[in-house]
Design a protein around this motif. Structure first.
Motif, mmCIF file in Angstrom:
data_model
loop_
_atom_site.group_PDB
_atom_site.id
_atom_site.type_symbol
_atom_site.label_atom_id
_atom_site.label_comp_id
_atom_site.label_asym_id
_atom_site.label_seq_id
_atom_site.Cartn_x
_atom_site.Cartn_y
_atom_site.Cartn_z
ATOM 1 N N ARG A 21 40.326 46.821 37.066
ATOM 2 C CA ARG A 21 39.443 45.951 37.841
ATOM 3 C C ARG A 21 40.250 44.842 38.509
ATOM 4 O O ARG A 21 41.325 44.458 38.040
ATOM 5 N N LEU A 22 39.687 44.323 39.590
ATOM 6 C CA LEU A 22 40.287 43.193 40.276
ATOM 7 C C LEU A 22 40.107 41.914 39.457
ATOM 8 O O LEU A 22 39.241 41.829 38.587
ATOM 9 N N THR A 23 40.905 40.923 39.781
ATOM 10 C CA THR A 23 40.732 39.568 39.276
ATOM 11 C C THR A 23 40.222 38.715 40.430
ATOM 12 O O THR A 23 40.796 38.743 41.521
ATOM 13 N N ASP A 24 39.137 37.974 40.208
ATOM 14 C CA ASP A 24 38.577 37.131 41.266
ATOM 15 C C ASP A 24 39.597 36.063 41.663
ATOM 16 O O ASP A 24 40.012 35.242 40.846
ATOM 17 N N LEU A 67 36.289 42.950 48.049
ATOM 18 C CA LEU A 67 37.372 42.478 48.913
ATOM 19 C C LEU A 67 36.828 41.540 49.980
ATOM 20 O O LEU A 67 35.856 41.861 50.674
ATOM 21 N N ASP A 68 37.473 40.395 50.126
ATOM 22 C CA ASP A 68 37.169 39.439 51.188
ATOM 23 C C ASP A 68 38.289 39.525 52.216
ATOM 24 O O ASP A 68 39.424 39.104 51.961
ATOM 25 N N ALA A 121 46.310 42.402 41.629
ATOM 26 C CA ALA A 121 44.974 42.182 41.076
ATOM 27 C C ALA A 121 44.141 41.208 41.891
ATOM 28 O O ALA A 121 42.906 41.271 41.864
ATOM 29 N N GLU A 122 44.779 40.298 42.632
ATOM 30 C CA GLU A 122 44.040 39.275 43.360
ATOM 31 C C GLU A 122 43.969 39.511 44.856
ATOM 32 O O GLU A 122 43.383 38.704 45.579
ATOM 33 N N GLY A 123 44.545 40.590 45.338
ATOM 34 C CA GLY A 123 44.447 40.816 46.775
ATOM 35 C C GLY A 123 45.317 41.950 47.254
ATOM 36 O O GLY A 123 46.054 42.581 46.496
ATOM 37 N N VAL A 163 52.115 38.417 52.993
ATOM 38 C CA VAL A 163 50.993 37.992 53.837
ATOM 39 C C VAL A 163 49.762 38.737 53.366
ATOM 40 O O VAL A 163 49.704 39.971 53.435
ATOM 41 N N THR A 164 48.769 38.014 52.869
ATOM 42 C CA THR A 164 47.565 38.626 52.325
ATOM 43 C C THR A 164 46.588 38.959 53.451
ATOM 44 O O THR A 164 46.353 38.134 54.329
#
Length: 221
Positions: A21-24, A67-68, A121-123, A163-164
């Motif tokens: 799972r992702l981390t917020d 995803l944002d 995990a964060e992006g 670069v995210t």
């Protein structure tokens, strides 16, 4: 690609395959709150059509829960923080900008490759190459800060240029994201020319990073 970059990309891809799972990403870091801004040197990517084309194409495959997506005018490469705007004096800020401009004037513009996709995990980011040019610029900025302050904020170690293009907005499962990434991970990179470092006042709003440009330090005057 250097061995460092290859090793990092391989290590992060391998770890992502086992990530359930992702981390917020949007938790509040120490000192941050909604009404606070932070001075930091970044590289920004205005007027880079090749990069805009790549990011648009990749993001079109990443409209997935959790995803944002980062808007094109929000693309950035974090370089070196100074401190919260309510803790840095105008006098120190002006002197640091002057020192940074003087030192950056002796550097050449950066020719960088962005890509392939590089997730954690964060992006989801784009790998930046070559690292050594970005590291040299960061060291130059840190030297300028050190000419004004006895202690330079943030550690010199552990810096990884990236670069995210999408931040993790929840603890969503990664399996659907991995499927999409595996399909696009070999897209050709984009090339950019960076002609300045940018000092910004950074804020977090609406699950995104926004900023006001405070000063620039041109490379190779």
């Amino acid at each position: 690609m250097s061995s460092r970059e290859l090793a990092s990309l391989h290590e992060r891809w391998t770890a992502y395959q086992d990530l359930p799972r992702l981390t917020d990403h949007w938790y509040w870091r120490p000192g941050w709150r909604a009404d606070r801004q932070f001075y930091t040197w970044h590289l920004t990517f205005e007027h880079q059509p090749e990069l805009d084309h790549l990011v648009t194409a990749v993001q079109s495959q990443l409209t997935l829960p959790g995803l944002d997506l980062v808007p094109l005018d929000g693309l950035h490469l974090t370089m070196q923080g100074l401190g919260f705007t309510d803790e840095v004096t105008n006098s120190d800020l002006e002197t640091i900008v002057t020192e940074t401009r003087r030192r950056c004037a002796g550097m050449s513009p950066l020719e960088l490759s962005l890509g392939p996709v590089d997730p954690d995990a964060e992006g989801i980011g784009l790998l930046v190459r070559p690292w050594d040019r970005v590291e040299q610029l960061r060291a130059t900025i840190r030297d300028a800060i050190n000419a004004v302050w006895k202690t330079v904020p943030e550690a010199s170690e552990g810096f990884r240029p990236h670069v995210t293009i999408a931040y993790s907005g929840s603890q969503a499962p990664t399996a659907p994201i991995r499927d999409r990434l595996n399909a696009i991970r070999h897209q050709p990179p984009a090339w950019v020319t960076i002609r300045q470092a940018t000092l910004i006042a950074l804020r977090r709003e609406h699950r995104s990073y926004e900023w006001t440009t405070v000063a620039t330090a041109p490379l190779g005057l």
